[in-house]
Write a protein that holds these residues in place. Structure first.
Motif, short mmCIF file in Angstrom:
data_model
loop_
_atom_site.label_atom_id
_atom_site.label_comp_id
_atom_site.label_asym_id
_atom_site.label_seq_id
_atom_site.Cartn_x
_atom_site.Cartn_y
_atom_site.Cartn_z
N ALA A 128 0.82 -1.21 0.00
CA ALA A 128 0.00 0.00 0.00
C ALA A 128 0.86 1.27 0.00
O ALA A 128 0.34 2.38 -0.08
N GLY A 129 2.18 1.09 0.11
CA GLY A 129 3.09 2.24 0.07
C GLY A 129 3.26 2.97 1.38
O GLY A 129 3.62 4.16 1.38
N ASN A 130 3.02 2.30 2.50
CA ASN A 130 3.18 2.92 3.82
C ASN A 130 4.58 3.53 3.95
O ASN A 130 5.59 2.82 3.81
N PRO A 131 4.70 4.84 4.21
CA PRO A 131 6.02 5.51 4.21
C PRO A 131 7.01 4.93 5.21
O PRO A 131 8.19 4.75 4.89
N GLU A 132 6.54 4.61 6.42
CA GLU A 132 7.46 4.09 7.44
C GLU A 132 7.98 2.70 7.06
O GLU A 132 9.17 2.42 7.22
N VAL A 133 7.08 1.87 6.59
CA VAL A 133 7.48 0.51 6.20
C VAL A 133 8.42 0.57 5.01
O VAL A 133 9.45 -0.12 4.97
N ARG A 134 8.11 1.43 4.05
CA ARG A 134 8.97 1.56 2.87
C ARG A 134 10.35 2.10 3.25
O ARG A 134 11.36 1.70 2.68
N ALA A 135 10.39 3.02 4.21
CA ALA A 135 11.68 3.58 4.63
C ALA A 135 12.55 2.51 5.30
O ALA A 135 13.75 2.41 5.03
N LEU A 136 11.93 1.70 6.17
CA LEU A 136 12.68 0.62 6.82
C LEU A 136 13.16 -0.38 5.78
O LEU A 136 14.31 -0.85 5.83
N TRP A 137 12.29 -0.72 4.85
CA TRP A 137 12.62 -1.66 3.76
C TRP A 137 13.82 -1.15 2.96
O TRP A 137 14.76 -1.90 2.68
N SER A 138 13.80 0.12 2.62
CA SER A 138 14.88 0.70 1.83
C SER A 138 16.20 0.68 2.60
O SER A 138 17.27 0.35 2.04
N THR A 139 16.14 1.01 3.89
CA THR A 139 17.35 1.04 4.71
C THR A 139 17.96 -0.36 4.84
O THR A 139 19.17 -0.55 4.63
N MET A 140 17.14 -1.34 5.18
CA MET A 140 17.66 -2.70 5.40
C MET A 140 18.13 -3.33 4.09
O MET A 140 19.15 -4.03 4.07
N ASN A 141 17.42 -3.08 3.00
CA ASN A 141 17.89 -3.59 1.70
C ASN A 141 19.23 -2.97 1.32
O ASN A 141 20.10 -3.63 0.74
N GLY A 142 19.40 -1.70 1.66
CA GLY A 142 20.67 -1.03 1.40
C GLY A 142 21.83 -1.72 2.11
O GLY A 142 22.91 -1.89 1.55
N TRP A 143 21.59 -2.12 3.37
CA TRP A 143 22.62 -2.86 4.10
C TRP A 143 22.98 -4.16 3.36
O TRP A 143 24.15 -4.52 3.26
N VAL A 144 21.94 -4.82 2.89
CA VAL A 144 22.16 -6.12 2.22
C VAL A 144 22.90 -5.93 0.90
O VAL A 144 23.83 -6.69 0.59
N TYR A 145 22.53 -4.93 0.11
CA TYR A 145 23.19 -4.70 -1.18
C TYR A 145 24.67 -4.41 -0.99
O TYR A 145 25.51 -4.87 -1.78
N ASP A 146 25.00 -3.64 0.05
CA ASP A 146 26.41 -3.37 0.32
C ASP A 146 27.16 -4.67 0.62
O ASP A 146 28.30 -4.88 0.17
N GLY A 147 26.49 -5.57 1.36
CA GLY A 147 27.11 -6.86 1.67
C GLY A 147 27.25 -7.74 0.44
O GLY A 147 28.29 -8.37 0.24
N PHE A 148 26.19 -7.78 -0.40
CA PHE A 148 26.25 -8.57 -1.63
C PHE A 148 27.40 -8.12 -2.53
O PHE A 148 28.10 -8.95 -3.14
N GLU A 149 27.58 -6.81 -2.64
CA GLU A 149 28.62 -6.28 -3.53
C GLU A 149 30.00 -6.79 -3.13
O GLU A 149 30.81 -7.16 -3.99
N VAL A 150 30.25 -6.85 -1.83
CA VAL A 150 31.53 -7.36 -1.34
C VAL A 150 31.69 -8.84 -1.71
O VAL A 150 32.75 -9.28 -2.18
N THR A 151 30.63 -9.60 -1.52
CA THR A 151 30.69 -11.04 -1.80
C THR A 151 30.87 -11.32 -3.29
O THR A 151 31.69 -12.16 -3.68
N TYR A 152 30.11 -10.63 -4.13
CA TYR A 152 30.23 -10.83 -5.58
C TYR A 152 31.65 -10.51 -6.06
O TYR A 152 32.20 -11.20 -6.92
#
Length: 641
Positions: free
Chosen positions: A282-306
């Protein structure tokens, strides 16, 4: 022109001259000659008897005589065994082959064929780090892409990141409930590992909350359920008490599993996760903000592994950007009458007429499922590239899923359906059994990489061959050996087979391993350095014959093209792994062959200057072919080892 192409061309000419028949070259069946017969290549002549009007043996004799007489630069001799014409290729053909190809570092690469293929691999979830099970996927996808390129295809390496859905919400909710604001920076934990820890935490709490519900169901207490779920759990509980189920461990186990899943869905924490998913969609701003932050952490980790794995991509896709396109296809399918709605407003497709079953495409609350997302992604990928084939590198657990996806896209009239291909592979287990993400028993890719590099260091240091290496040179060598060992071990087995990964076995310097092949390559480079060899060898004339292992080594080098074509046909890097190992073994025999204490194939002590140059070219060709074959597997070969 390859030796097989040359034989086909000559055979076509022979058949035209002898029988006045014009055959296309592809109708000439050619195999490598069986070891028990003399020769190198065999023409199957049975099919020619329909116009030769002779017995297969006579037909073979006539064609063989013609080839020897009219193609003396190619065919040195022949013999016929029933309907098989075994040919011996001239030494001069092999000498010309090595002269023309010894310095070609792109050996085996075919010209562009005008066709485009996308290979989608890796496809990580942003709720956990990349683990050992993902590594076979990554290595297989990367290698298949390189093999397709070598066969002349334009290849797009794609990665579809599973960045949305209930599994992502599990990590988010657990972090929200239990993390107290922890971040990768505050904890010193790599981002994808931190998020993965909270996925495991969610599952731990979920299990704790589900256990009393399961116990109540087994006691015929159904207070936690209502509506359709109540009817399901009552039916299952009744079935459990039936004698035919009580006495059948398999039936009883399946019913217990269904009860467990129903109980999990009734827990408070799972209900919270479902609400979070609805809020996300539904695009809830708080949920989307948390999702974006945590995914960002993961992408940084993936980049190192790749980067550590040497894996790359040309195109990134994200399910958060494709699921809406999938929903649009669902809407269109409803309008066309291809899909239907159930009472709870969920959307389905009926595939029972195709021997399958009904498949959910949209939940009653409007949220999408995996299939919805894959429908949207398939359309988006095709719209972006209009490729001839779209290869999905996904484990065999999803065989049914991809059968359904292809069928749905066909029924919707989507052009992407025609080229949809599922490259299915078996799961990877460790010697102690299968890994489970929910229970936190997986081996993270970062940990296995470190273990492999450390193991490589230990084995290499024990060999005592690093005296001339500086400390700065040693670490890159350990990385090359460790990662090469892991990649080769996971690729040497046919993808369709399940396998057990054993780190110690993978790094054996004397086994069917990358370190063995890497060592052979380094040995060849050492020989070339010792002989002050340069690739600009002046032209020379050598009119003598070839010794057996000179000949065998050249034949095997020439068959690299065939191995690349077969690897594509079989969609299996194992073909290349086996080829590279066989070539390294053959060189070892060539290098070590002795008679009366004297090396038969010595370069330094060759019988003549011409023979020395010939052998230099043979070993250079072998080094280049080994390097190229390993490159197709994503593996580096060292100059020194």
């Amino acid at each position: 022109m390859s030796v097989v192409q040359s034989i086909r061309s000559a055979a076509v000419a022979a058949i035209k001259a002898l029988y006045d028949q014009s055959l296309p070259e592809q109708d000439i069946a050619i195999n490598t000659t069986k070891p028990e017969f003399e020769g190198e290549y065999t023409i199957v002549v049975f099919t020619f008897t329909r116009f030769s009007r002779q017995k297969p043996e006579e037909t073979g004799q006539h064609i063989g005589n013609y080839l020897v007489q009219h193609f003396p630069e190619l065919i040195a001799g022949f013999n016929v065994v029933k309907g098989f014409l075994n040919l011996r290729i001239t030494d001069q053909f092999w000498i010309r082959f090595v002269r023309n190809n010894f310095s070609n570092k792109n050996i085996g690469i075919q010209p562009a064929n005008g066709k485009k293929v996308m290979v989608e691999y890796s496809s990580p979830n942003t709720n956990k780090p990349i683990h050992l099970g993902h590594l076979r996927n990554n290595f297989l996808g990367y290698s298949i892409a390189e093999i397709l390129k070598a066969n002349g295809y334009e290849v797009i390496k794609a990665n579809l990141v599973n960045d949305r859905g209930i599994h992502i919400c599990k990590s988010m909710l657990a972090w929200q409930l239990f993390a107290h604001g922890d971040t990768p920076e505050s904890t010193g934990i790599k981002g994808d590992h931190l998020v993965g820890d909270y996925y495991v935490k969610f599952e731990t709490v979920l299990k704790e909350q589900a256990e009393p519900i399961i116990e109540r169901v087994l006691d015929n207490d159904f207070r936690d359920f209502e509506g359709e779920n109540l009817r399901k759990v009552e039916k299952l509980a009744t079935l459990l008490h039936q004698p035919e189920v009580k006495n059948d461990a398999e039936k009883s186990g399946k019913i217990h599993a269904e009860i467990k899943e129903l109980a999990r869905n009734q827990t408070e924490i799972m209900q919270q996760a479902k609400i979070m998913l609805e809020q996300w969609e539904a695009g809830n701003p708080e949920v989307r903000a948390l999702w974006s932050t945590m995914n960002g952490w993961v992408y940084d980790g993936f980049e190192v592994t790749y980067k550590r794995l040497g894996i790359d991509f040309d195109q990134m896709y994200y399910e958060s950007q494709t699921y809406l396109l999938g929903k649009q296809l669902v809407t269109e399918g409803l309008e066309k009458g291809i899909l239907f709605k159930k009472e709870d407003n969920s959307v389905w497709i009926d595939l029972t007429a195709d021997g399958l079953d009904e498949k959910l495409l949209l939940r009653g609350n409007g949220t999408s499922v995996y299939m919805t997302q894959d429908m949207g992604t398939a359309k988006l990928k095709y719209d972006d590239y209009h490729m001839d084939q779209s290869i999905y590198v996904v484990a065999d657990e999803q065989n049914y899923h991809f059968r359904v996806l292809k069928l749905i896209m066909e029924k919707l009239g989507e052009p992407s359906a025609a080229g949809l291909y599922h490259l299915s592979y078996g799961m990877v287990e460790l010697p102690h059994g299968r890994m489970k993400s929910r229970e936190g028993t997986v081996v993270d890719a970062d940990d296995i990489i470190t273990e492999m590099v450390d193991t490589a260091a230990r084995h290499t240091q024990a060999s005592g061959k690093l005296q001339n290496f500086t400390e700065a040179e040693r670490q890159p060598l350990y990385n090359t050996i460790g990662l090469g060992a892991m990649k080769f071990f996971l690729l040497r087995v046919d993808p369709k087979k399940k396998m057990v990964f054993n780190p110690e076995e993978s790094i054996d310097l004397h086994g069917f391993t990358a370190p063995f092949i890497q060592y052979v390559h380094a040995r060849i480079k050492s020989i070339l350095r010792e002989t002050n060899y340069t690739e600009s060898l002046e032209a020379y004339e050598y009119n003598g014959g070839l010794l057996p292992l000179e000949r065998e080594l050249l034949i095997l080098n020439e068959q690299f093209d065939t191995a690349i074509a077969e690897a594509h046909k079989e969609m299996s890097p194992a073909v290349i792994a086996n080829y590279a190992f066989a070539l390294a073994q053959k060189f070892n025999s060539f290098y070590a062959e002795k008679v009366a204490g004297k090396y038969i194939y010595s370069i330094r002590d060759a019988e003549s200057e011409e023979k020395k140059k010939l052998r230099l070219q043979i070993v250079t060709l072998t080094a280049n072919t080994i390097a190229q074959s390993m490159r197709l597997l994503g593996i580096q070969v060292p100059e020194r080892m």
